[in-house]
Design an enzyme around this catalytic site. Structure first.
Site, PDB file in Angstrom:
ATOM      1  N   TYR A 120     -38.154  -0.302  32.261  1.00 49.35           N
ATOM      2  CA  TYR A 120     -39.443  -0.376  32.961  1.00 49.35           C
ATOM      3  C   TYR A 120     -40.398  -1.316  32.236  1.00 49.35           C
ATOM      4  O   TYR A 120     -41.070  -2.157  32.860  1.00 49.35           O
ATOM      5  CB  TYR A 120     -40.049   1.021  33.073  1.00 49.35           C
ATOM      6  CG  TYR A 120     -41.446   1.039  33.644  1.00 49.35           C
ATOM      7  CD1 TYR A 120     -41.676   0.747  34.992  1.00 49.35           C
ATOM      8  CD2 TYR A 120     -42.542   1.349  32.844  1.00 49.35           C
ATOM      9  CE1 TYR A 120     -42.964   0.757  35.515  1.00 49.35           C
ATOM     10  CE2 TYR A 120     -43.826   1.369  33.363  1.00 49.35           C
ATOM     11  CZ  TYR A 120     -44.031   1.068  34.699  1.00 49.35           C
ATOM     12  OH  TYR A 120     -45.303   1.078  35.214  1.00 49.35           O
ATOM     13  N   LYS A 154     -42.208  -4.716  33.755  1.00 49.23           N
ATOM     14  CA  LYS A 154     -43.656  -4.913  33.783  1.00 49.23           C
ATOM     15  C   LYS A 154     -44.101  -5.999  32.813  1.00 49.23           C
ATOM     16  O   LYS A 154     -45.084  -6.721  33.062  1.00 49.23           O
ATOM     17  CB  LYS A 154     -44.367  -3.596  33.487  1.00 49.23           C
ATOM     18  CG  LYS A 154     -44.370  -2.627  34.663  1.00 49.23           C
ATOM     19  CD  LYS A 154     -45.081  -3.226  35.880  1.00 49.23           C
ATOM     20  CE  LYS A 154     -45.294  -2.218  36.982  1.00 49.23           C
ATOM     21  NZ  LYS A 154     -45.996  -2.787  38.148  1.00 49.23           N
ATOM     22  N   THR A 174     -52.432  10.102  39.455  1.00 46.54           N
ATOM     23  CA  THR A 174     -52.149  10.098  40.884  1.00 46.54           C
ATOM     24  C   THR A 174     -51.451  11.405  41.265  1.00 46.54           C
ATOM     25  O   THR A 174     -51.032  12.191  40.408  1.00 46.54           O
ATOM     26  CB  THR A 174     -51.239   8.922  41.252  1.00 46.54           C
ATOM     27  OG1 THR A 174     -49.984   9.069  40.538  1.00 46.54           O
ATOM     28  CG2 THR A 174     -51.866   7.588  40.889  1.00 46.54           C
TER      29      THR A 174
END
Length: 258
Positions: free
Chosen positions: A163, A167, A198
């Site tokens: 990841y 990014k 979130t």
């Protein structure tokens, strides 16, 4: 001699494309920008939720159109920008929010996982930005791109290497495109987010893991989606900012005990 490069329109006249707009951070960004801009084009895989989001905004008197697509599909980038051209005469702002978050230690990272992260988090961002810049070039208009990045690309976090690699590529892309597109009047910036609370994060993170993350943040909390959305709005207004990383992580990247 005056610089003849294209300039951006005032925010209240701009058409904004937001990807991953159906929920979470994308939903917060759409709600934050709707009163500030001329129109929104909301893109997402979730047809029901993105259509409902556009309906809500229209009920509030805003201009909003929903578009359903898988942005890893090679034809989707051009098709989305074509919709903006046909519906609104072209987009002025692109917020590359769509992405996936998947963590795994190096030893457990499959080629399938790595390729999926690169396809969603890097390739789709790159080629959508390409289509957006091509549209601005044809219209001889300035514009702005905001890429959603992560503080994981700025520091070392174990178990996130695939990841963080994806990014990190987005952060590098931002810097290179900021230089390349500046003569066209196009700014490109990254918003590097830390833990953002979130709905997905609250539901998927075990309570103890979430508490551990809070202990690694000097401000001792996660960002509210509305705070992240306000940071996106700031980058749209900050006309002299390009190639920058605006870090919104409560101090995580500078905390020595992280």
């Amino acid at each position: 001699m005056a610089d003849a490069r294209p300039v951006e329109r005032p925010l209240h006249e701009r058409v904004v494309v937001v990807t991953g707009a159906a929920k979470g951070l994308g939903d917060a960004i759409a709600r934050e920008l709707a009163p500030r801009c001329a129109a929104l084009l909301l893109a997402d895989l979730d047809a029901e939720r993105v259509e409902a989001q556009a309906d809500r905004l229209r009920a509030e008197g805003r201009k909003a159109t929903a578009w359903v697509a898988d942005l890893t599909d090679p034809g989707s980038a051009g098709a989305l920008i074509d919709v903006a051209d046909a519906e609104f005469g072209g987009a002025d702002v692109l917020v590359n929010n769509a992405g996936i978050v998947e963590y795994a230690p190096l030893a457990e990272t499959s080629r399938e996982l790595f390729r999926r992260l690169m396809a969603v988090d890097v390739e789709s961002v790159y080629f959508l930005t390409q289509a957006f810049a091509d549209s601005l070039r044809r219209r001889e208009s300035g514009g702005c791109v905001v890429n959603l990045g992560t503080s994981h690309a700025l520091t070392g976090v174990g178990g996130t290497s695939a990841y963080s690699t994806a990014k990190g590529a987005v952060h590098a892309m931002t810097r290179a495109l900021a230089v390349e597109l500046a003569p066209l009047g196009i700014r490109v910036n990254t918003l590097a987010l830390g833990t953002t609370l979130t709905e997905r994060v609250r539901s998927e993170l075990a309570p103890e893991l979430l508490r551990k993350r809070m202990r690694q943040i000097p401000l001792a909390r996660g960002a509210r989606p509305q705070e992240a959305a306000a940071a996106v709005a700031y980058l749209l207004d900050a006309g002299f900012a390009t190639g920058t990383e605006l870090v919104l992580d409560g101090g995580f990247t500078v905390f020595g005990d992280a």
